[in-house]
Design a protein around this motif. Sequence first.
Motif, PDB file in Angstrom:
ATOM      1  N   GLU A 174      -1.735   5.415  -6.915  1.00 14.43           N
ATOM      2  CA  GLU A 174      -1.384   5.515  -5.506  1.00 14.43           C
ATOM      3  C   GLU A 174      -2.406   6.354  -4.756  1.00 14.43           C
ATOM      4  OE1 GLU A 174       1.715   9.292  -5.960  1.00 14.43           O
ATOM      5  OE2 GLU A 174       2.486   7.275  -5.567  1.00 14.43           O
ATOM      6  N   VAL A 200      -2.656  -3.480   6.643  1.00 16.00           N
ATOM      7  CA  VAL A 200      -2.981  -3.357   5.227  1.00 16.00           C
ATOM      8  C   VAL A 200      -2.519  -4.642   4.549  1.00 16.00           C
ATOM      9  CG1 VAL A 200      -2.595  -2.094   3.084  1.00 16.00           C
ATOM     10  CG2 VAL A 200      -2.768  -0.851   5.251  1.00 16.00           C
ATOM     11  N   ILE A 228      -0.648   3.648  -0.202  1.00 14.90           N
ATOM     12  CA  ILE A 228      -0.926   2.404  -0.909  1.00 14.90           C
ATOM     13  C   ILE A 228      -0.691   2.639  -2.391  1.00 14.90           C
ATOM     14  CG2 ILE A 228      -2.549   1.438   0.777  1.00 14.90           C
ATOM     15  CD1 ILE A 228      -4.833   2.454  -0.980  1.00 14.90           C
ATOM     16  N   PHE A 234      -6.940  -3.190  -1.845  1.00 16.92           N
ATOM     17  CA  PHE A 234      -6.179  -3.372  -0.617  1.00 16.92           C
ATOM     18  C   PHE A 234      -7.137  -3.691   0.528  1.00 16.92           C
ATOM     19  CE2 PHE A 234      -3.667  -0.766  -3.368  1.00 16.92           C
ATOM     20  CZ  PHE A 234      -2.355  -1.167  -3.173  1.00 16.92           C
TER      21      PHE A 234
END
Length: 319
Positions: A174, A200, A228, A234
């Motif tokens: 993360e 995103v 995220i 991403f």
Amino acid sequence: MGKITNEENNWIKVNKWLKRNLTWVYFTIAIVFILFPNTDYSPFIDKWNNILQKIGFVGLTSGVFASVLKSIQFTGLFQEELTKIISGTEFLNNRKDLPDLWKKISKSIYAQKFPEISDLLEDRILTTYFPMDRNHYNEDLIVSIVIHDINDDFIINYTQTIEYNAILDNEKNESYIVYTDTIKDEQKVTEKNELLSFKVDGIEIDKEKCRTVKEEEGKIKYIHRVPISGKKKFKVFLKVKNTYSLKGENVKLLRFNTITKNVDVTVSYNKDIDVSFFNVGVVNDFEPIHTDMLNTLSRRHRDDLILPRQGFGLSFNKR
């Protein structure tokens, strides 16, 4: 300090020679202890001759071997394997003191040269250029800036889009995407930053929910922070509309807050505006591309990294 005498100087030379040739000294002494008792020159009785021979064999099998092992351990046979173990990924991953280890290694590199600033240099590298609190880097970043106009009061209006891939750390699952807008906290100053879109992976982010506001040193900061997690890559998209005065300072700086690889910049403007590009802190400069296009400025950065606080700037003028 007193002057070194010839006797002291000779002793230093002898001491250095003994250290360099310690293996052969051990070997020679052991051979003497083994062979000398069997000669007619030995003044000892058989009992003491046997003891001397045993001492020689022990010295030959232990002292010489240990000395040889110690000398080759770091100069030859075992150096490569030890290096693999000590510098290997698994060994490093199991360490809990990597920041301290970094400082110890860095001290061996430059502390002797710059002892007065070594601590500051270590902290700056760890906290700014290799930030430990960031678990991703940015890749294939595209910046597009369209300058709409610069009016007679030298107010500039432009729209900026930024898109890139955020690549998550292999070990951590993360991270956070952070975008910050800063404007002056003065009513009389014409300045406006409007975040039009924040996506995103194609999903529009609720800007109100992810935004915090801070006031410091006469400026207002709008900080947008989006978590995220769950996969490797991403896609991030930002679109901003900016309006501010160029009278005090006719430049725009774009400095990245995350390590970034591969950047393309395109600036479009009308014919009554002059735009200049300059590098900010990067080791290898942005390269000009598409130089034959009118009213367009294009730059590209490849085969290198852009570290936090580095980036580029633009200066503006009316013709």
